[in-house]
Design an enzyme around this catalytic site. Sequence first.
Site: not given
Ligand code: HPA
Length: 267
Positions: A28, A59, A81, A83-84, A111, A206-207, A230, A242
């Site tokens: 991302s 993406h 991903h 989750y998609e 990310a 998540m990837s 973050n 996001h």
């Molecule tokens: N958690 C999961 N996936 C993420 C995060 C997070 O805090 N930040 C960026 N992708």
Amino acid sequence: MSQVQKCVDIINQHIKDFKPQIGLILGSGLGQFCDNINIRVTLDFNDLPGFPIAGVGGHAGKLLFGDIEGTNVVVMQGRAHYYEQGKPDVMSVAIQTISSIGCQSLVLTNAAGSTIKKASPGSVMLITDHINMTGVSPLFGADGNERFVDMVNAYDSELSDDMRASARKNNIDLHEGVYAWFSGPQFETPAEIRAVKTLGADAVGMSTVPEVILARHQGVKLCALSVITNYAAGMSDNEISHDQTIAFASKAADTVEKILISYLKSQ
Ligand code: HPA
């Protein structure tokens, strides 16, 4: 004919006499890195059977072929991903195709949220190992003894050393740590973050982990970088979103770019 063979044929029709040495998967907000590629051919994921349909902001869903400073690369601008669609093997055809066209190593980027104070938003972390918190594998349904993949040194120590050296060359403070894969798409709860911190995770996301497993299944070496966008849930008063992920990934894009260009020169 398998989807992988179809993809290989399509690629060969579009670009002749080109063997990518390194594959890159951009996470991302890191799309600007593509400006560095001397592009020879761009293919849409939609034109490659079995490649993921990119669906998340940031993406692009393109496969780029070209060189950066003389190193031939194939770059996935965007990924899919788990989750998609709830499919852990969504990146399987893409990774097998990259392997089949001769790529010997991969660089994965993503990310991630940081669970450690010193890795603040905007910084970059070299992934040294992972914890799979999802309980699923992209190799469910695979057969043959190769499916029992050795995950020791999954993040190749020599390539990781090259990445460390590239950061040093650019005076960039590169953090290191363990990445925990959560399914998403919801962010984690503060309790989940406390739990994985106890288990040894330094970053969450998540990837990437399914791609690591798929690449190791193909015998492709790899290393991986997380852009910290973050502090993980419960660690700061800032809301996690996001939009924040994209904004901070873009902020750190210059740093990642410098590391990657030095890395590619060193290969
Ligand atoms: N958690 C999961 N996936 C993420 C995060 C997070 O805090 N930040 C960026 N992708």
